[in-house]
Scaffold this active site. Structure first.
Site, mmCIF file in Angstrom:
data_model
loop_
_atom_site.group_PDB
_atom_site.id
_atom_site.type_symbol
_atom_site.label_atom_id
_atom_site.label_comp_id
_atom_site.label_asym_id
_atom_site.label_seq_id
_atom_site.Cartn_x
_atom_site.Cartn_y
_atom_site.Cartn_z
ATOM 1 N N CYS A 77 0.835 -1.198 0.000
ATOM 2 C CA CYS A 77 0.000 0.000 0.000
ATOM 3 C C CYS A 77 0.878 1.259 0.000
ATOM 4 O O CYS A 77 1.514 1.554 -1.009
ATOM 5 C CB CYS A 77 -0.975 -0.041 1.167
ATOM 6 S SG CYS A 77 -2.367 1.103 1.004
ATOM 7 N N HIS A 86 -3.445 -5.645 1.413
ATOM 8 C CA HIS A 86 -3.156 -5.906 2.820
ATOM 9 C C HIS A 86 -3.595 -7.330 3.158
ATOM 10 O O HIS A 86 -4.531 -7.857 2.577
ATOM 11 C CB HIS A 86 -3.936 -4.950 3.726
ATOM 12 C CG HIS A 86 -3.449 -3.545 3.705
ATOM 13 N ND1 HIS A 86 -2.274 -3.147 4.302
ATOM 14 C CD2 HIS A 86 -4.001 -2.418 3.163
ATOM 15 C CE1 HIS A 86 -2.123 -1.852 4.137
ATOM 16 N NE2 HIS A 86 -3.138 -1.382 3.448
#
Length: 483
Positions: free
Chosen positions: A338, A444
């Site tokens: 991310c 994630h």
């Protein structure tokens, strides 16, 4: 039905409220009850993606997500209606009922209470109507007297549902009896009446040595000490925000074969997703804040960030940018997740004041543009063929999630004349370097997939169901009074 409400309060942050609340969720579930967790307001950059009532995706704090799993409930946004995600020391993004809210984010702290209280009570009352027990977690301390008039998470919630309240103190820090008495004494009488039990958490030693203090405390307050919980190392759940503890991070005492340095920048987010790494035999995790902590590592992970540009500046100030580049240059693994993925690229471009502009580390030919709207979703994915160090992951099926403002693109024109180019094995989601050692993704939760741990290290880690079962059994042993 109207649920019985059990509320877990703490004498301070870090007292163990989240852990105790999770254990109670698991315990009540083991008793055959229908259980849901609740925390009115959470301040955390650890968040999970869950369903919203209208069928969309939203965010809640990781603690409530795990508490829902412990309770055997499907996590949803009502369990944490207000989530504050710190972006700086004096600024947070406000997430209300799962969605980022720019209007609330712009308001001062005390200006939010009247606007959010109706949604908080609506969410709590809906959960009360659907369950036998609601386990409620407070925040910080209920005796923050400077914030009492704008409280929406502690005693105002307790009074709304007439909760049976437990007050938890970390006895390992010392001063636990003073913390319990002082917190109780600072509450108004009607709020004191809701405190039904004191809990001593993280105790090490002979519990018989505590006498006569619990009896003396009860004589002063009328509140019994209902549990003394031993220190729980390697309990299997992520530690609370901001806790970077190397204990238990060396593969259950086995010889270390892999050292993973996770860069711990100031606005790190979703650090909880690395908990499985702490349980892999032979893997050591280091939370790196200096080049020396990266020097001997086999892997470097750049995790998520709630302030990517700012954290990049911090890395440069620490000399970590050069250390990560040197690590990649010799062919060792670098993984960016991310915000960490965004850092691996050439540039961060912010036209809307979301995060900030900054030059990247230049390890992948990527450019990230920040958009006003946030992407929040859960994803099922299948990994295609990968190069080099990541080839073992080919064919693995994943359950992962995304939380990001940035949109990232591969820029072939930024390749520095390499004979083999970086590529994008999963369009818009996964990028890998020409050499195959640098890998970036918006996903994630990679390491929470057992198949990933098995493919990379040939190992298995304890399941959450096993963790929750141990916690439920612990409540049976440690609590002399069942709430």
């Amino acid at each position: 039905m109207t649920a019985r409400c059990i509320m877990v309060l703490g004498t301070s942050s870090g007292a163990g409220k989240s852990w105790v609340a999770t254990a109670l969720c698991a315990y009540y579930r083991s008793q055959g009850l229908k259980v849901a967790p609740f925390k009115a307001q959470n301040m955390s950059n650890n968040a999970r993606v869950v369903a919203t009532p209208d069928g969309q995706w939203g965010e809640i704090g990781t603690a409530q997500y795990l508490q829902a799993l412990a309770a055997g409930a499907v996590p949803d946004v009502r369990m944490n209606p207000l989530l504050l995600k710190p972006e700086a020391d004096t600024r947070s993004q406000v997430v209300l009922m799962g969605q980022a809210n720019a209007e609330l984010s712009a308001l001062p702290w005390r200006g939010r209470s009247l606007k959010v209280w109706p949604q908080i009570t609506q969410a709590l009352d809906a959960l009360r109507a659907e369950n036998d027990v609601v386990v409620i977690e407070g925040a910080g301390s209920p005796a923050e007297i400077n914030l009492h008039d704008s409280d929406v998470v502690n005693m105002r919630v307790a009074k709304h549902c007439q909760a049976h309240c437990l007050l938890v103190s970390d006895i390992d820090r010392g001063g636990a009896f003073a913390h319990l008495y002082g917190t109780w004494a600072l509450l108004p009488e009607d709020e004191q009446a809701l405190i039904q039990g004191f809990v001593l958490n993280k105790f090490r030693g002979d519990a018989a040595l505590l006498a006569p203090a619990p009896a003396m405390l009860e004589a002063k307050t009328g509140v019994p000490t209902v549990a003394c919980i031993p220190m729980q190392f390697d309990h299997g759940l992520p530690e609370e925000d901001g806790v970077f503890d190397d204990r238990g991070s060396t593969g259950a005492g086995q010889a270390v074969h892999t050292t993973i340095a996770i860069v711990a920048y100031p606005r790190i987010s979703n650090l909880d997703e690395f908990q499985p790494l702490l349980q892999v035999p032979g893997v050591r995790v280091v939370w790196a804040r200096s080049p020396a902590q990266i020097a001997g590592a086999d892997w470097v992970i750049l995790p998520g960030s709630k302030a990517t540009a700012s954290d990049l500046q911090w890395m440069r100030h620490q000399g970590l940018d050069a250390a990560v580049a040197a690590h990649a240059k010799v062919g060792k693994r670098v993984l960016g997740i991310c915000g960490g993925l965004q850092m691996l690229g050439e540039a961060l471009i912010d036209l809307h004041g979301v995060d900030g502009n900054e030059a990247g580390l230049g390890l992948l030919p990527l450019v990230t543009l920040f958009e006003r709207e946030k992407t929040v979703r859960r994803v099922s994915a299948h990994l295609p063929a990968l190069r080099g160090a990541w080839a073992a992951l080919q064919g693995v099926d994943l359950q992962v999630y995304e939380i990001h403002h940035g949109q990232t693109q591969l820029r072939a024109d930024m390749e520095a004349g390499q004979t083999q180019c970086a590529d994008e094995p999963v369009p818009g989601m996964v990028w890998q370097s020409a050499q195959g050692n640098v890998w970036g993704t918006y996903w994630h939760g990679l390491f929470e997939n057992a198949a990933v741990v098995q493919a990379l290290w040939g190992a298995q880690t304890p399941s959450l169901d096993d963790v929750f079962a141990r916690m439920a059994q612990g409540v049976e042993r440690w609590f002399t009074v069942k709430m």
